[in-house]
Design a protein around this motif. Structure first.
Motif, PDB file in Angstrom:
ATOM      1  N   GLU A  72       8.933  96.500  58.330  1.00 21.27           N
ATOM      2  CA  GLU A  72       9.911  97.251  58.457  1.00 21.27           C
ATOM      3  C   GLU A  72      10.523  98.846  57.319  1.00 21.27           C
ATOM      4  OE1 GLU A  72      13.388  94.982  59.461  1.00 21.27           O
ATOM      5  OE2 GLU A  72      12.332  93.585  60.946  1.00 21.27           O
ATOM      6  N   HIS A  73      10.709  98.346  56.473  1.00 21.04           N
ATOM      7  CA  HIS A  73      10.448  98.571  55.676  1.00 21.04           C
ATOM      8  C   HIS A  73       9.443  99.926  54.981  1.00 21.04           C
ATOM      9  CE1 HIS A  73      12.980  96.216  53.028  1.00 21.04           C
ATOM     10  NE2 HIS A  73      12.941  94.993  53.569  1.00 21.04           N
ATOM     11  N   ILE A  74       8.164  99.104  55.462  1.00 20.72           N
ATOM     12  CA  ILE A  74       7.045 100.729  55.442  1.00 20.72           C
ATOM     13  C   ILE A  74       7.565 101.541  56.255  1.00 20.72           C
ATOM     14  CG2 ILE A  74       4.796 100.691  56.020  1.00 20.72           C
ATOM     15  CD1 ILE A  74       4.103  97.728  55.136  1.00 20.72           C
ATOM     16  N   GLN A  75       8.000 101.177  57.115  1.00 21.64           N
ATOM     17  CA  GLN A  75       8.416 102.288  58.755  1.00 21.64           C
ATOM     18  C   GLN A  75       9.543 103.904  58.306  1.00 21.64           C
ATOM     19  OE1 GLN A  75       8.275  99.502  62.008  1.00 21.64           O
ATOM     20  NE2 GLN A  75       6.313  99.757  62.309  1.00 21.64           N
ATOM     21  N   ARG A  76      10.519 102.590  57.583  1.00 19.37           N
ATOM     22  CA  ARG A  76      11.311 102.974  57.067  1.00 19.37           C
ATOM     23  C   ARG A  76      11.243 104.149  56.000  1.00 19.37           C
ATOM     24  NH1 ARG A  76      14.843  98.685  58.676  1.00 19.37           N
ATOM     25  NH2 ARG A  76      14.738  98.094  55.753  1.00 19.37           N
ATOM     26  N   CYS A  77      10.118 103.674  54.855  1.00 19.24           N
ATOM     27  CA  CYS A  77      10.074 104.471  53.340  1.00 19.24           C
ATOM     28  C   CYS A  77      10.681 104.258  52.993  1.00 19.24           C
ATOM     29  CB  CYS A  77       9.733 105.893  54.082  1.00 19.24           C
ATOM     30  SG  CYS A  77       8.929 106.404  55.617  1.00 19.24           S
ATOM     31  N   THR A  78      11.375 102.721  53.153  1.00 19.66           N
ATOM     32  CA  THR A  78      12.737 101.739  51.746  1.00 19.66           C
ATOM     33  C   THR A  78      10.965 101.437  51.077  1.00 19.66           C
ATOM     34  OG1 THR A  78      12.420 100.329  53.369  1.00 19.66           O
ATOM     35  CG2 THR A  78      13.791 102.707  53.360  1.00 19.66           C
ATOM     36  N   CYS A  79      10.019 101.376  51.044  1.00 21.88           N
ATOM     37  CA  CYS A  79       8.675 101.168  49.853  1.00 21.88           C
ATOM     38  C   CYS A  79       8.494 101.343  48.468  1.00 21.88           C
ATOM     39  CB  CYS A  79       8.234  99.843  50.664  1.00 21.88           C
ATOM     40  SG  CYS A  79       6.744 100.589  51.344  1.00 21.88           S
ATOM     41  N   SER A  80       8.307 101.097  47.967  1.00 18.83           N
ATOM     42  CA  SER A  80       7.752 101.739  46.551  1.00 18.83           C
ATOM     43  C   SER A  80       5.973 101.600  46.828  1.00 18.83           C
ATOM     44  CB  SER A  80       8.209 101.044  45.230  1.00 18.83           C
ATOM     45  OG  SER A  80       7.319  99.598  44.915  1.00 18.83           O
ATOM     46  N   LEU A  81       5.477 102.385  46.754  1.00 18.32           N
ATOM     47  CA  LEU A  81       3.899 101.380  45.824  1.00 18.32           C
ATOM     48  C   LEU A  81       3.233 100.929  45.666  1.00 18.32           C
ATOM     49  CD1 LEU A  81       0.916 103.444  46.702  1.00 18.32           C
ATOM     50  CD2 LEU A  81       1.150 104.664  44.895  1.00 18.32           C
TER      51      LEU A  81
END
Length: 226
Positions: A72-81
Motif C-alpha cells: 500500500e505504501h509503495i503503490q501510494r509512493c509514500t515510502c523511501s528508497l
C-alpha cells in the motif's frame, strides 16, 4: 540476537523452535506493515539462518499478509528508497529460504537438526523455475510493484542513493542465482525484472565508480536470468 535465538531453539527442540517462530512473525507484523527497515532486516536474517523453521510455520499466505501493508505504501509512493530496499531484501530472502528448505528436505532423509541447520548455511545455485512454488507465488504478488517503484526512484537518482540502489541490485542478483522461481514465476514478473535491470544497466556512469558498480550489478542479473 533474535535471529540467532530462532536458529538455536530449533536445534534444541523442533516444536519450541516453531512456537518461537510463530511468536516472532506475529510480533513483526506491525513493523512490516509500517515498512520499518529494522523489522525487515530481522525477517531477512531469520530467513537466512533458519529457513527450515521459518517455512515449517509459514506459507505463501502468511508471508503475503506480512508484506501487504508495504504494498500500500509503495503503490501510494509514500515510502523511501531505504524502505523499499529493506522490504525487497526481506522478500527475496524469504523466497531463497523456501528454496533452501526444499533442497534440504529433498536431499536428505536425516532428521538430525544439527545436520539440517548446517546444510542451510550453504548457498547453492538453482536452475529450476517452478511457477507453482510458494516463492514464485509471493514473487508474482509483490515483485512487479517493487520493481516498478525501483524504476521510478531511478528516474531521479541522487548521488547519495546510488549505494542503496546497488543494494537492491545485489538482492536481485543473489535471488536470481539461488531462487529464480521467485523472479520468473510468470511473464509479468520476468518482464518487470528485465525492464528494470536494463534501465539501470544503461545509466551513464560519467566515470563514477559507484554508478559503474550499479550498472554491473544490473548486468549481472540480466546475464543470470537470460
Amino acid at each position: 540476537i533474535i535471529a540467532e535465538l530462532s536458529s538455536s531453539l530449533s536445534l534444541v527442540s523442533v516444536e519450541d523452535g516453531k512456537e518461537w517462530m510463530k511468536t516472532v512473525l506475529n510480533h513483526i507484523r506491525p513493523g512490516c506493515g509500517n515498512m520499518d527497515p529494522m523489522t525487515f532486516q530481522l525477517l531477512g536474517d531469520i530467513a537466512d539462518r533458519s529457513p527450515l523453521t521459518l517455512w515449517s510455520v509459514g506459507s505463501a499466505e502468511v508471508f503475503s499478509s506480512l508484506f501487504s501493508g508495504s504494498m500500500e505504501h509503495i503503490q501510494r509512493c509514500t515510502c523511501s528508497l531505504d524502505q523499499l530496499e529493506a522490504s525487497m531484501g526481506a522478500l527475496l530472502q524469504v523466497g531463497i529460504a523456501h528454496e533452501k528448505a526444499q533442497r534440504i528436505m529433498s536431499s536428505t532423509q536425516s532428521k538430525d537438526q544439527m545436520e539440517q541447520t548446517l546444510m542451510a548455511q550453504f548457498d547453492e545455485k538453482s536452475t529450476t523455475v517452478d511457477a507453482s512454488s510458494p516463492s514464485a507465488i509471493i514473487g508474482k504478488h509483490f515483485l512487479p510493484t517493487m520493481l516498478e517503484a525501483l524504476t521510478i526512484f531511478g528516474n531521479s537518482l541522487s548521488s547519495n542513493q546510488v549505494d542503496v540502489m546497488s543494494s537492491c541490485m545485489s538482492h536481485l542478483s543473489t535471488c536470481s542465482i539461488q531462487c529464480p522461481s521467485m523472479m520468473a514465476g510468470d511473464d509479468t514478473s520476468l518482464t518487470c525484472l528485465l525492464r528494470t535491470c536494463l534501465k539501470f544497466a544503461q545509466i551513464n556512469s560519467q566515470g563514477d565508480e559507484d554508478i559503474t558498480f550499479l550498472k554491473l550489478s544490473a548486468l549481472d542479473v540480466l546475464a543470470t536470468m537470460t
